[in-house]
Scaffold this active site. Structure first.
Site, PDB file in Angstrom:
ATOM      1  N   HIS A 128      37.060  13.085  19.091  1.00 10.18           N
ATOM      2  CA  HIS A 128      37.181  11.624  19.007  1.00 10.18           C
ATOM      3  C   HIS A 128      38.679  11.303  18.921  1.00 10.18           C
ATOM      4  CE1 HIS A 128      36.976   7.686  16.923  1.00 10.18           C
ATOM      5  NE2 HIS A 128      35.717   7.596  17.324  1.00 10.18           N
ATOM      6  N   ASP A 205      36.314  17.618  11.129  1.00  9.81           N
ATOM      7  CA  ASP A 205      35.980  16.203  11.272  1.00  9.81           C
ATOM      8  C   ASP A 205      34.453  16.136  11.245  1.00  9.81           C
ATOM      9  OD1 ASP A 205      35.203  13.733  12.127  1.00  9.81           O
ATOM     10  OD2 ASP A 205      36.407  13.710  13.955  1.00  9.81           O
ATOM     11  N   GLN A 208      30.343  12.991  12.409  1.00 13.64           N
ATOM     12  CA  GLN A 208      29.006  13.038  13.007  1.00 13.64           C
ATOM     13  C   GLN A 208      28.145  14.146  12.405  1.00 13.64           C
ATOM     14  OE1 GLN A 208      27.739  10.867  15.140  1.00 13.64           O
ATOM     15  NE2 GLN A 208      29.636   9.755  15.509  1.00 13.64           N
ATOM     16  N   LYS A 231      28.610   5.926   8.446  1.00 12.05           N
ATOM     17  CA  LYS A 231      27.790   6.687   9.396  1.00 12.05           C
ATOM     18  C   LYS A 231      26.674   7.458   8.693  1.00 12.05           C
ATOM     19  CE  LYS A 231      31.528   7.490  12.710  1.00 12.05           C
ATOM     20  NZ  LYS A 231      31.279   6.626  13.862  1.00 12.05           N
ATOM     21  N   CYS A 370      35.518   6.318  22.383  1.00  7.08           N
ATOM     22  CA  CYS A 370      36.744   6.853  21.763  1.00  7.08           C
ATOM     23  C   CYS A 370      36.918   8.338  22.071  1.00  7.08           C
ATOM     24  CB  CYS A 370      36.766   6.624  20.249  1.00  7.08           C
ATOM     25  SG  CYS A 370      36.648   4.905  19.787  1.00  7.08           S
TER      26      CYS A 370
END
Ligand SMILES: Cc1ncc(COP(=O)(O)O)c(C=O)c1O
Length: 414
Positions: A128, A205, A208, A231, A370
């Site tokens: 991303h 990261d 997600q 999220k 993104c």
């Protein structure tokens, strides 16, 4: 919150007020944009209301009752994050504004601390922008170079290529746990081990992946981890940065201001210990406190249940979409990815398709999500993305498919 000892999707849906009413056109909302942001259960909404109506005050500043209560609630929330990701201590949990803020903090503070001209930062081709641009900024400042791990021909993280790129100049490996476009994941423990073998730190990261592939930072050897509250069914405006204590001790602060100091003199200051050192100014107080009920909500439902449920939706969607003429899905096999399907439909611009799906109440995202460098590899400037959450149903998957069929007719593709 009502007990969910044997969760059903119906009992879960009941806890989301936004799913109880149609949109302003009277359409049932089929919300399939969970990769962008998830809806909020009543317990999260209630907690924010509780903070503002019962004991709101600034954090870590007041000895009066409200102030103390806020501090206690924040620490409980910190503890629930610690537990969620398997960190050693809650002092390793820093509240930020979100994943983007956490990664910028790391790029600036850790990056400027360790990077020298010629050093290398490893990212992958499926990052991303939040895990690309901050590193570009710091690479330009420090003279470091960014190297990208390619994807294999099935859009998977190429582990072999990663190991070949690693070398003694690698100082930072920062990778997404799950692509927000492909749903592709990475072998976290192996990647961490390989990064450590050349003396680099490994940053995950987890925006997600934190829900779909629960993290266990100590077992997996993750040095830093970032995710966003919004999220994972929690509030927007709050995120998390986890850092191993010894690394947080070495890392200089990012922002200066109130709460992050030990002593301030005319010409210099000394720092508080982490997490305060990285929490300058006023925190997103109510949001950080309401992250705890979101985490408890998810844990009560159970990760296994979530994984099985979302996999069922993913398989059904993939099987149905594959049958649609001209529709191309981007990403690995369903057995190797999270609950995200990105696709294009020949003859239909992604924006037009998303617009037509909305006529049936189906909410999907279109664009580059993104992830422009990834779309460059996919050979398209945009895709349509359906991303599933724990409240989605098989009937909603069918509605997505039916809406695409209708869109094809409208566009005279059928
Ligand atoms: C993989 C990944 N990383 C980072 C981000 C940025 O998250 P936020 O906008 O909450 O900071 C996202 C958001 O979509 C994401 O999917």
């Amino acid at each position: 919150m009502a007990s969910l000892s044997l969760p059903t999707v119906e009992s879960i849906r009941e806890q989301f007020p936004i799913l109880q009413h149609p949109d302003s056109h009277g359409r049932d909302v089929v919300y399939l944009d969970n990769g962008a942001s998830t809806q909020k259960p009543q317990c999260v909404i209630d907690k924010e209301v509780e903070v503002y109506t019962k004991y709101y005050a600034n954090a870590y500043r007041g000895v009066y009752e409200f102030g103390q209560r806020i501090d206690d609630e924040l620490e409980l929330s910190r503890e629930s994050v610690r537990d969620l990701i398997g960190a050693e201590s809650k002092e390793e949990i820093i509240f930020t504004a979100g994943t983007t803020m956490s990664l910028n903090l790391l790029a600036y503070a850790w990056g400027s601390h360790v990077l020298e001209p010629g050093d290398e930062i490893i990212l992958s081709r499926m990052e991303h922008h939040a895990n690309i641009v901050p590193w570009q900024l710091i690479a330009q400042k420090t003279g470091a170079t960014i190297r990208y791990v390619p994807l294999d021909d099935q859009y998977r993280f190429d582990e072999q290529a990663f190991e070949q790129i690693l070398n003694s100049r690698t100082k930072i490996v920062s990778l997404t746990g799950m692509s927000n476009v492909l749903g592709a994941t990475i072998p976290v423990s192996q990647v961490a081990e390989a990064a450590h073998s050349v003396g680099a730190v490994f940053i995950l990261d987890a925006a997600q992946s934190v829900l779909h592939q629960p993290a266990d930072v100590m077992k997996q050897g993750v040095d830093f981890l970032a995710f966003s509250g919004h999220k994972i069914y929690g509030p927007s405006g709050v995120g998390v940065l986890y850092g191993k204590q010894e690394l947080l001790e070495q890392m200089p602060p990012f922002l200066g201001g109130g709460h992050m100091i030990d002593q301030v003199f005319d010409d210099h200051s000394t720092w508080a210990a982490a997490p305060a050192k990285f929490e300058a100014g006023t925190l997103p107080i109510a949001q950080a406190i309401a992250l705890r009920p979101a985490i408890e909500f998810i844990k009560e439902i159970d990760f296994d249940w979530i994984e099985k449920h979302e996999k069922k939706l993913l398989i059904r969607a993939t099987e149905q979409l594959q049958e649609i003429p001209g529709l191309k899905i981007y990403g690995p096999d369903v057995s190797e990815k999270g609950a995200i399907v990105s696709f294009t439909l020949e003859g239909a611009h992604p924006q037009d398709l998303a617009f037509l799906l909305n006529r049936h109440g189906v909410c999907v995202r279109h664009g580059h999500h993104c992830a422009m460098p990834l779309h460059e590899i996919l050979g398209v400037s945009a895709t349509v993305r359906a991303s599933f959450g724990l409240y989605n149903t098989v009937e909603e998957v069918d509605k997505l498919t039916e809406a695409i069929h209708q869109a094809r007719k409208k566009l005279r593709l059928a």
